[in-house]
Design a protein around this motif. Structure first.
Motif, PDB file in Angstrom:
ATOM      1  N   GLU A  71      -6.441  -6.606  -9.429  1.00 35.32           N
ATOM      2  CA  GLU A  71      -7.599  -5.796  -9.043  1.00 35.32           C
ATOM      3  C   GLU A  71      -8.044  -6.123  -7.617  1.00 35.32           C
ATOM      4  OE1 GLU A  71      -9.051  -3.369 -10.411  1.00 35.32           O
ATOM      5  OE2 GLU A  71      -8.334  -3.369 -12.486  1.00 35.32           O
TER       6      GLU A  71
ATOM      7  N   ALA B 227      -6.963  -0.666  -0.725  1.00 36.56           N
ATOM      8  CA  ALA B 227      -7.332   0.708  -1.086  1.00 36.56           C
ATOM      9  C   ALA B 227      -7.440   1.644   0.115  1.00 36.56           C
ATOM     10  CB  ALA B 227      -8.634   0.698  -1.879  1.00 36.56           C
ATOM     11  N   PRO B 228      -8.055   1.231   1.248  1.00 26.99           N
ATOM     12  CA  PRO B 228      -8.149   2.180   2.376  1.00 26.99           C
ATOM     13  C   PRO B 228      -6.779   2.686   2.836  1.00 26.99           C
ATOM     14  CG  PRO B 228      -9.561   0.269   2.744  1.00 26.99           C
ATOM     15  CD  PRO B 228      -8.728  -0.044   1.546  1.00 26.99           C
TER      16      PRO B 228
ATOM     17  N   ALA C 291      -7.608  -2.981   5.694  1.00 29.91           N
ATOM     18  CA  ALA C 291      -6.950  -3.606   4.542  1.00 29.91           C
ATOM     19  C   ALA C 291      -6.575  -5.052   4.846  1.00 29.91           C
ATOM     20  CB  ALA C 291      -5.709  -2.799   4.156  1.00 29.91           C
TER      21      ALA C 291
ATOM     22  N   ALA D 118      -5.549  -4.583  -5.195  1.00 29.53           N
ATOM     23  CA  ALA D 118      -5.710  -3.124  -5.162  1.00 29.53           C
ATOM     24  C   ALA D 118      -6.961  -2.718  -4.393  1.00 29.53           C
ATOM     25  CB  ALA D 118      -5.755  -2.580  -6.582  1.00 29.53           C
ATOM     26  N   ASP D 119      -8.069  -3.449  -4.583  1.00 28.98           N
ATOM     27  CA  ASP D 119      -9.302  -3.121  -3.867  1.00 28.98           C
ATOM     28  C   ASP D 119      -9.150  -3.366  -2.366  1.00 28.98           C
ATOM     29  OD1 ASP D 119     -10.448  -2.452  -6.256  1.00 28.98           O
ATOM     30  OD2 ASP D 119     -11.516  -4.352  -6.515  1.00 28.98           O
TER      31      ASP D 119
ATOM     32  N   ALA E  96       0.816  -1.216   0.000  1.00 28.43           N
ATOM     33  CA  ALA E  96       0.000   0.000   0.000  1.00 28.43           C
ATOM     34  C   ALA E  96       0.849   1.265   0.000  1.00 28.43           C
ATOM     35  CB  ALA E  96      -0.927   0.005   1.206  1.00 28.43           C
TER      36      ALA E  96
ATOM     37  N   ALA F 129       0.522  -1.769 -10.724  1.00 34.35           N
ATOM     38  CA  ALA F 129      -0.893  -2.114 -10.887  1.00 34.35           C
ATOM     39  C   ALA F 129      -1.329  -1.964 -12.339  1.00 34.35           C
ATOM     40  CB  ALA F 129      -1.754  -1.231  -9.980  1.00 34.35           C
TER      41      ALA F 129
ATOM     42  N   ARG G 226      -0.826   8.156   0.453  1.00 42.35           N
ATOM     43  CA  ARG G 226      -0.379   9.157  -0.524  1.00 42.35           C
ATOM     44  C   ARG G 226      -0.013  10.484   0.143  1.00 42.35           C
ATOM     45  NH1 ARG G 226      -4.872   6.824  -3.464  1.00 42.35           N
ATOM     46  NH2 ARG G 226      -4.070   5.525  -5.173  1.00 42.35           N
TER      47      ARG G 226
ATOM     48  N   ALA H 201      -3.867   2.409   1.000  1.00 43.96           N
ATOM     49  CA  ALA H 201      -3.142   3.013  -0.120  1.00 43.96           C
ATOM     50  C   ALA H 201      -3.551   4.468  -0.322  1.00 43.96           C
ATOM     51  CB  ALA H 201      -3.380   2.209  -1.393  1.00 43.96           C
ATOM     52  N   ASN H 202      -4.843   4.762  -0.197  1.00 41.65           N
ATOM     53  CA  ASN H 202      -5.308   6.146  -0.344  1.00 41.65           C
ATOM     54  C   ASN H 202      -4.719   7.044   0.737  1.00 41.65           C
ATOM     55  OD1 ASN H 202      -6.860   5.405  -2.568  1.00 41.65           O
ATOM     56  ND2 ASN H 202      -8.665   4.963  -1.314  1.00 41.65           N
TER      57      ASN H 202
END
Length: 678
Positions: free
Chosen positions: A187, A194-195, A216, A190-191, A128, A172, A201, A197-198
């Protein structure tokens, strides 16, 4: 408690005798003058009758003997425990007991970070936060990963990752572009992450990262299985998710998370049938039929006293702080108490991590006090070591002979590259594995650019520069720099290689341009970086030629660029390195748009960007000698191919042994070279 753990037998003659011997052996140094009287009053044979002393060669042998002793106790129905402060020994013994599927209750537990739950949590955090291909692949392969994926998805993902390293931000996208079955798995990963990984950033509090991380991990694992490590992980993330003001960057979360859980220990459920591994302090409260005291070396048991840098002994006494030596007395007490089980085994290793060790002072005291009576306990220890050695013994296997497979003639290739002819001469088995079995070495995972990539890049630059007719232009230097920039753009994810190789190209540019201006009066390039092939006595010879120049008189010079060490003239003349002569053969066979009767004037290696000399032209054949060498190479090639059309001819491993001895080939392990050559 007493019903669950029966009290030890007190007052027996053997127990009293051992207690007296141990007490005498551990007397303070000023009291050792009483040993003669103690020995006279002791029944050493009775005291040591249930004692074994394992004096092992190294830690591996010590662990094996301990495991055998515990296995024997399990068979006898005894309660057995290993008592040791030495964690590496405890881990070795736990691993050794797995071969008999004996459950182990280790009071020290296992680190959460090293458990399956801890590992997958660390992988989720790494992926992530911009992890590379290795982290993606490890997450997909983890046994707790429950993401749905079509069959073969992990293998397909691995094929994508093998080769040059991919930028984390592009992983990805590349997996999605790879299509099924890798894309659905990418996919799903990544899904799931996602919590986190977002959040990664930017910046956020530790509590926010922990909450997103927990979500996650839950999405990745997708299981409600009752496991001690999963419970501990959930509790740790829940505690970290409590409101806290500390803010960190997303790239720092994986290291922060690993540090925060580094001290958490996971202990499995208690099992009555399990053997025990205990620390010395814990063993004081329990009784066992067989106690094994392991790691009896100075510095381990007892540990070295540490007075610390801040206070002298006088100051410590004034403050009422125990002196460091008192810890040794407490360790002696622990050993004394643990050694009162009905059966006792003491173990040590003479070497640890390759270094010679010193036996614990208690071991030395007991051996010195027992004297000749220590022979029987030492013999019982050697018996345990012998059993452990026999468990690992393997039958002697005769070395494999040098392989020389003889496949059917129909399976033998008749089309061969000029670069493979040398392999067929020196190491036919490698040719067989590559061209007949069609085996190829796997590309490394996340490979960094190597010498081969550097050579390919320099070849491309020189082909574009010289083949494009830029060398004689008035702005040749600017054109060379532009071509180099375009080639180096492929190394966007490798800034170190890009900077270093860019400097190399800038270093060789003036020498390349100067050499081309000097040659322009007599030679001109007629062929650069192209393929050619021709028939010769039923076989097809083909190859990719770096460059061919023709003189004003029509003669031919065959040129090969080398970014590493070029072959010597002797190796080329002996046709052990036949690439250049065979490229000249292609010219003589009319494979190129050059008259077949054009004489071969020179065979030349151009060493580029090697060492301090930017460019060095090395002729390994010139004049009539070069032309004769090309004709000899043609005869040798046809004879070689005819030989391998004989079904009796095998593909021997390392046929030219003296020349191959210093090389390591991709197929040596298949040919078992180390076995038959050793």
């Amino acid at each position: 408690w007493s019903a669950a753990r029966p009290a030890p037998q007190r007052g027996t003659g053997e127990a009293d005798a051992r207690r007296a011997v141990l007490a005498a052996a551990l007397r303070p140094a000023p009291e050792t003058h009483r040993w003669l009287a103690d020995r006279a009053a002791s029944d050493l044979a009775l005291a040591l009758s249930a004692l074994a002393l394992v004096d092992a060669e190294d830690e591996r042998a010590e662990a094996g003997a301990v495991a055998v002793a515990m296995r024997q106790s399990v068979e006898r129905g005894e309660r057995v425990a290993l008592v040791t402060p030495h964690r590496p020994l405890a881990r070795r013994v736990s691993h050794a007991l797995r071969r008999w599927e004996i459950a182990v209750d280790d009071s020290a537990g296992d680190a959460l970070a090293a458990s399956e739950a801890g590992v997958i949590a660390r992988l989720v955090a790494a992926v992530a936060s911009g992890g590379g291909a290795a982290e993606w692949l490890a997450l997909a392969k983890h046994p707790l990963c429950a993401l749905e994926a079509p069959p073969g998805a992990v293998r397909a993902m691995e094929r994508v990752f093998r080769g040059p390293r991919i930028a984390p931000d592009a992983i990805a996208t590349m997996l999605r572009n790879a299509g099924a079955p890798a894309a659905p798995l990418a996919e799903a990963i990544a899904d799931a992450i996602a919590p986190l990984a977002n959040l990664a950033r930017g910046e956020a509090t530790v509590a926010e990262f922990a909450a997103a991380h927990a979500a996650a991990v839950a999405a990745t694992i997708g299981t409600s299985e009752e496991r001690a490590d999963l419970t501990a992980l959930s509790a740790a993330l829940g505690e970290l998710a409590l409101p806290a003001p500390t803010t960190i960057g997303g790239r720092d979360w994986p290291a922060t998370f690993e540090t925060l859980i580094s001290g958490i220990v996971v202990r499995g459920p208690h099992e009555d049938a399990a053997v025990r591994i205990l620390g010395p302090l814990e063993a004081r409260l329990l009784h066992f039929d067989h106690a094994i005291l392991g790691g009896l070396n100075e510095g381990t048991w007892p540990a070295m006293p540490d007075a610390g840098p801040w206070m002298s002994r006088g100051m410590m006494s004034a403050f009422g702080i125990d002196l460091p030596e008192r810890k040794i007395g407490l360790s002696a007490h622990d050993a004394f108490i643990a050694a009162h089980a009905p059966r006792v085994t003491l173990t040590r290793a003479r070497k640890a991590s390759g270094e010679t060790t010193v036996a614990s002072r208690w071991w030395q005291r007991l051996i010195a006090f027992a004297g000749e009576d220590a022979k029987e306990p030492l013999k019982r220890g050697r018996d345990l070591l012998t059993l452990a050695e026999r468990l690992d013994a393997r039958p002697t296997v005769a070395p494999a002979p040098r392989p020389e497979p003889r496949p059917p003639v129909a399976a033998r290739p008749t089309r061969i590259a000029v670069t493979d002819v040398g392999r067929l001469v020196r190491d036919p088995y490698a040719f067989y594995a590559k061209r007949i079995l069609l085996l190829r070495p796997l590309d490394p995972l996340e490979a960094d650019p190597d010498a081969g990539d550097r050579g390919e890049l320099i070849h491309d630059v020189l082909a574009a520069f010289i083949g494009g007719g830029h060398a004689l232009a008035f702005d040749a230097a600017e054109r060379f720099a532009a071509i180099a920039r375009d080639a180096l753009a492929k190394l966007a994810h490798f800034p170190d290689a890009r900077a270093l190789w860019g400097a190399r190209l800038a270093h060789i540019a003036p020498a390349i341009i100067h050499a081309e201006h000097e040659r322009a009066a007599h030679w001109r390039p007629v062929f650069t970086e192209g393929s050619a092939e021709a028939e010769a006595d039923g076989s097809t010879l083909h190859g990719r030629i770096d460059r061919i120049d023709r003189s004003v008189g029509g003669a031919v010079e065959v040129i090969d660029y080398k970014t590493g060490q070029s072959p010597s003239a002797k190796q080329v003349g002996n046709l052990l390195e036949p690439q250049l002569p065979l490229e000249a053969v292609l010219v003589r066979l009319g494979a190129l748009d050059i008259p077949a009767d054009a004489p071969v004037e020179a065979l030349t290696y151009v060493q580029v960007a090697r060492g301090r000399v930017p460019v060095e032209w090395k002729r390994v054949g010139s004049g009539a000698e070069a032309d004769a060498l090309a004709l000899r190479a043609l005869d040798s090639f046809t004879a070689l191919m005819a030989r391998y059309r004989d079904p009796a001819t095998g593909y021997m491993s390392r046929a030219r042994v003296p020349f191959e001895r210093e090389r390591t080939g991709d197929y040596d392990h298949l040919a078992r070279v180390a076995e038959w050559q050793g």
